[in-house]
Design a protein around this motif. Sequence first.
Motif, PDB file in Angstrom:
ATOM      1  N   VAL A   1       0.832  -1.205   0.000  1.00  0.00           N
ATOM      2  CA  VAL A   1       0.000   0.000   0.000  1.00  0.00           C
ATOM      3  C   VAL A   1       0.866   1.255   0.000  1.00  0.00           C
ATOM      4  O   VAL A   1       0.551   2.246  -0.690  1.00  0.00           O
ATOM      5  N   LEU A   2       1.967   1.242   0.745  1.00  0.00           N
ATOM      6  CA  LEU A   2       2.870   2.393   0.777  1.00  0.00           C
ATOM      7  C   LEU A   2       3.370   2.718  -0.629  1.00  0.00           C
ATOM      8  O   LEU A   2       3.299   3.874  -1.088  1.00  0.00           O
ATOM      9  N   GLU A   3       3.895   1.711  -1.324  1.00  0.00           N
ATOM     10  CA  GLU A   3       4.426   1.953  -2.668  1.00  0.00           C
ATOM     11  C   GLU A   3       3.325   2.317  -3.649  1.00  0.00           C
ATOM     12  O   GLU A   3       3.506   3.196  -4.498  1.00  0.00           O
ATOM     13  N   ARG A   4       2.167   1.677  -3.518  1.00  0.00           N
ATOM     14  CA  ARG A   4       1.068   1.975  -4.442  1.00  0.00           C
ATOM     15  C   ARG A   4       0.611   3.408  -4.286  1.00  0.00           C
ATOM     16  O   ARG A   4       0.327   4.103  -5.260  1.00  0.00           O
ATOM     17  N   ARG A   5       0.555   3.915  -3.064  1.00  0.00           N
ATOM     18  CA  ARG A   5       0.138   5.297  -2.856  1.00  0.00           C
ATOM     19  C   ARG A   5       1.180   6.265  -3.399  1.00  0.00           C
ATOM     20  O   ARG A   5       0.857   7.303  -3.954  1.00  0.00           O
ATOM     21  N   ALA A   6       2.458   5.916  -3.250  1.00  0.00           N
ATOM     22  CA  ALA A   6       3.517   6.777  -3.762  1.00  0.00           C
ATOM     23  C   ALA A   6       3.503   6.822  -5.287  1.00  0.00           C
ATOM     24  O   ALA A   6       3.770   7.862  -5.896  1.00  0.00           O
ATOM     25  N   LEU A   7       3.192   5.713  -5.918  1.00  0.00           N
ATOM     26  CA  LEU A   7       3.144   5.673  -7.383  1.00  0.00           C
ATOM     27  C   LEU A   7       1.977   6.487  -7.927  1.00  0.00           C
ATOM     28  O   LEU A   7       2.070   7.076  -9.008  1.00  0.00           O
ATOM     29  N   GLY A   8       0.859   6.509  -7.203  1.00  0.00           N
ATOM     30  CA  GLY A   8      -0.304   7.263  -7.668  1.00  0.00           C
ATOM     31  C   GLY A   8      -1.070   6.513  -8.734  1.00  0.00           C
ATOM     32  O   GLY A   8      -0.693   5.423  -9.183  1.00  0.00           O
TER      33      GLY A   8
ATOM     34  N   GLN B   1       9.233   5.992   0.500  1.00  0.00           N
ATOM     35  CA  GLN B   1       9.070   6.603   1.817  1.00  0.00           C
ATOM     36  C   GLN B   1       9.482   8.073   1.786  1.00  0.00           C
ATOM     37  O   GLN B   1       8.830   8.932   2.383  1.00  0.00           O
ATOM     38  N   MET B   2      10.553   8.343   1.052  1.00  0.00           N
ATOM     39  CA  MET B   2      11.005   9.715   0.903  1.00  0.00           C
ATOM     40  C   MET B   2       9.988  10.546   0.123  1.00  0.00           C
ATOM     41  O   MET B   2       9.749  11.719   0.434  1.00  0.00           O
ATOM     42  N   LYS B   3       9.388   9.934  -0.884  1.00  0.00           N
ATOM     43  CA  LYS B   3       8.430  10.661  -1.722  1.00  0.00           C
ATOM     44  C   LYS B   3       7.176  11.028  -0.937  1.00  0.00           C
ATOM     45  O   LYS B   3       6.619  12.122  -1.102  1.00  0.00           O
ATOM     46  N   LEU B   4       6.720  10.169  -0.081  1.00  0.00           N
ATOM     47  CA  LEU B   4       5.507  10.446   0.699  1.00  0.00           C
ATOM     48  C   LEU B   4       5.760  11.379   1.874  1.00  0.00           C
ATOM     49  O   LEU B   4       4.816  11.954   2.424  1.00  0.00           O
TER      50      LEU B   4
ATOM     51  N   ILE C   1       5.388   8.341   7.027  1.00  0.00           N
ATOM     52  CA  ILE C   1       5.793   8.011   8.400  1.00  0.00           C
ATOM     53  C   ILE C   1       4.811   7.024   9.021  1.00  0.00           C
ATOM     54  O   ILE C   1       5.215   6.105   9.761  1.00  0.00           O
ATOM     55  N   TYR C   2       3.511   7.202   8.733  1.00  0.00           N
ATOM     56  CA  TYR C   2       2.494   6.304   9.288  1.00  0.00           C
ATOM     57  C   TYR C   2       2.758   4.864   8.877  1.00  0.00           C
ATOM     58  O   TYR C   2       2.742   3.945   9.711  1.00  0.00           O
ATOM     59  N   TYR C   3       3.022   4.657   7.587  1.00  0.00           N
ATOM     60  CA  TYR C   3       3.260   3.307   7.091  1.00  0.00           C
ATOM     61  C   TYR C   3       4.553   2.735   7.661  1.00  0.00           C
ATOM     62  O   TYR C   3       4.626   1.559   8.034  1.00  0.00           O
ATOM     63  N   THR C   4       5.579   3.577   7.742  1.00  0.00           N
ATOM     64  CA  THR C   4       6.865   3.106   8.275  1.00  0.00           C
ATOM     65  C   THR C   4       6.736   2.684   9.734  1.00  0.00           C
ATOM     66  O   THR C   4       7.249   1.633  10.143  1.00  0.00           O
ATOM     67  N   SER C   5       6.044   3.485  10.502  1.00  0.00           N
ATOM     68  CA  SER C   5       5.865   3.147  11.922  1.00  0.00           C
ATOM     69  C   SER C   5       4.999   1.905  12.085  1.00  0.00           C
ATOM     70  O   SER C   5       5.207   1.099  13.007  1.00  0.00           O
ATOM     71  N   LEU C   6       4.025   1.726  11.178  1.00  0.00           N
ATOM     72  CA  LEU C   6       3.169   0.538  11.244  1.00  0.00           C
ATOM     73  C   LEU C   6       3.984  -0.720  10.956  1.00  0.00           C
ATOM     74  O   LEU C   6       3.800  -1.761  11.611  1.00  0.00           O
TER      75      LEU C   6
END
Length: 637
Positions: free
Chosen positions: A537-544, A579-582, A587-592
């Motif tokens: 989900v993190l990568e998918r959101r960053a890709l758009g 992670q850098m792009k978002l 941070i939410y996804y990384t902490s999760l």
Amino acid sequence: MSYLQALYRTYEENLGEVGKPRRKEFRNGQTAEYMLLPTSHTTQTAHIEVLVDLEGNFYDAYVLEKESTVLPFSEESGARSGQNYVPHFLHDKLMFVAGDYKRFVEADEKKAAAYDAYITQLAGWCTSAYSHPYIEAIYNYVKKGTVIEDLVQKHILHTDENGRLLKKWTGEQNERPKIFGVIASEQEAAFVRFNVHIPGEVVIPVWRNQDIFTSFIEYYNTLLKEKDLCYVTGEEAPRIERHPNKLRNSGDKAKLISANDAAGFTYRGRFTTSLEAGNISYDASQKAHNALKWLIERQGKTIDGRVFLVWGTKNLDIPSISDDLFHQNVEWGEDFDLFKETENNDDLKEQLAKQHRALLAGLSRDIKFEENKDEKIYILTIDAATPGRLAVLYYREYDMQLYFDQLAAWHTEASWRQTRKKDNGLVHFYGAPSFYTIAHAAYGPRPSDKVVKGVMERLIPCVLDGRNIPIDIVRSAIVRASNPQFYSETWEWEQALTVACSLTRKTYEKEAFTVALDTNCKDRDYLFGRMLAVADVLERRALGKEENRATNALRYMSAFQTNPLRTWLTIQKNLQPYQMKLREKGIYYTSLIDQIASEIPVEQFNDEALSGKYLLGYYSQRQDLYTKKDKEGETTE
């Protein structure tokens, strides 16, 4: 004999349907006609129809588009094969009904004698007390011996320069006569049916005339002499040695009951005659076989020749074991919406409970469950062991209450959020996948019919007897769900994923996994799956929405399942740019991820292969993230 008794009772309970043609609609819009046949009758594909008047004169004829025709037959004609030229009683091939067959076809002595046997047999019916004016008109016509001549003059059949029937058409294709388009072999093999024309009247066709059906049944019963104890009814009745075929379709030669090893094994040394092994009366055999054929045509599921059948004696439309809830062929009424996805998924157990109450109480408006709870439900699977013999692969009888309890238990224990393609969109609902969908998910995406029927046969005891799902099916479904690259369409992989989750949940039913995310679950495989979902989900959101390529989580999914620790290090390394792009949102996804990883004991954070439970964690975590609201009120999807 128990399945024959069930079929016999089914026929007796549905006598009102005997002789009445019905039409069955398929999903592709096509229809097919079927009928609960009267006793002493069978069906045959007719190629030519001949009309005569009441005086027995030829009136007209035309070519048919391979229409199924009901016709009277005898025990011997129903079992004919090869050069055993035994005629039916009314409609039949040219060699039987045409007295001028020898003029137009080179025939040996056996074929030449076929007409004499036919006309003698028909004369017996017409001169009996059970005759009918229409039958007498047809008899008066065929005894003239001009059937082929009349058909040639009407340009239905075609001859060569020697006056013989053409064996094949050699002229221009655009001039090819219609008869060559409906018959695969030579013209002489054409099957002829007869009808009567009365000027100014609408005549019920001979092959649908209930009075003619009854007259032949009463006449043929006078020909049955030898009686014996029937193992089906328990009564003394005329016996039969040759049983009907054509059960699965009009071209099916396989028989359910046969005994022809008199020369060789001689009934395995246990009996001197086949009747000592099992004696079935003519009436019981006819009714049981006709009921089976009717049920197969009406509601049977046939895959590669294997027939799966579920029915009740009185209430025929019992839901199939093999279907999913969303596609059950029943009247759901208002309860149908309970099977579709709702906006509130928090109380999943209550939603599923409503589904299964609807399953038990509202499967069909015609079934009054409380009034018919003592009725029997029958499950039958048959297939051809050889081209001439059918085998009963599975047969069980259930009380209605027990059957529905078992069905509801299956749809509870194997329930998951299913994904199906409908028209141009996707449909989501909760329930167990169909057997067909399971076969495609485990061995697909396009397995052969042979594979599908094998999977369906093995899954039936899982529903009815509560057995464990075969582990090879579960493992295959997990492997395919772990390889998204196998699928050209995203929805196909989503369907395979939901099926794998259903099978895994059923396999580990004691652990009570749910579609809703269980943050209290400390199972190692489940937690690894959750981590993979967050990365996805993190990568998918960053890709758009602009980028539609697979994420690293999906690309490495198969390797992750076999070597989770080593593969996770690769996935996490590849996540850094996203992670850098978002930025703050990442941070939410990384902490999760960190939180989930901290719950895995150090000694279990290794490369031991993951079970299917990781898919449950992956799916539930992904669904939770796609539906969760962030602080600004926007969805993370």
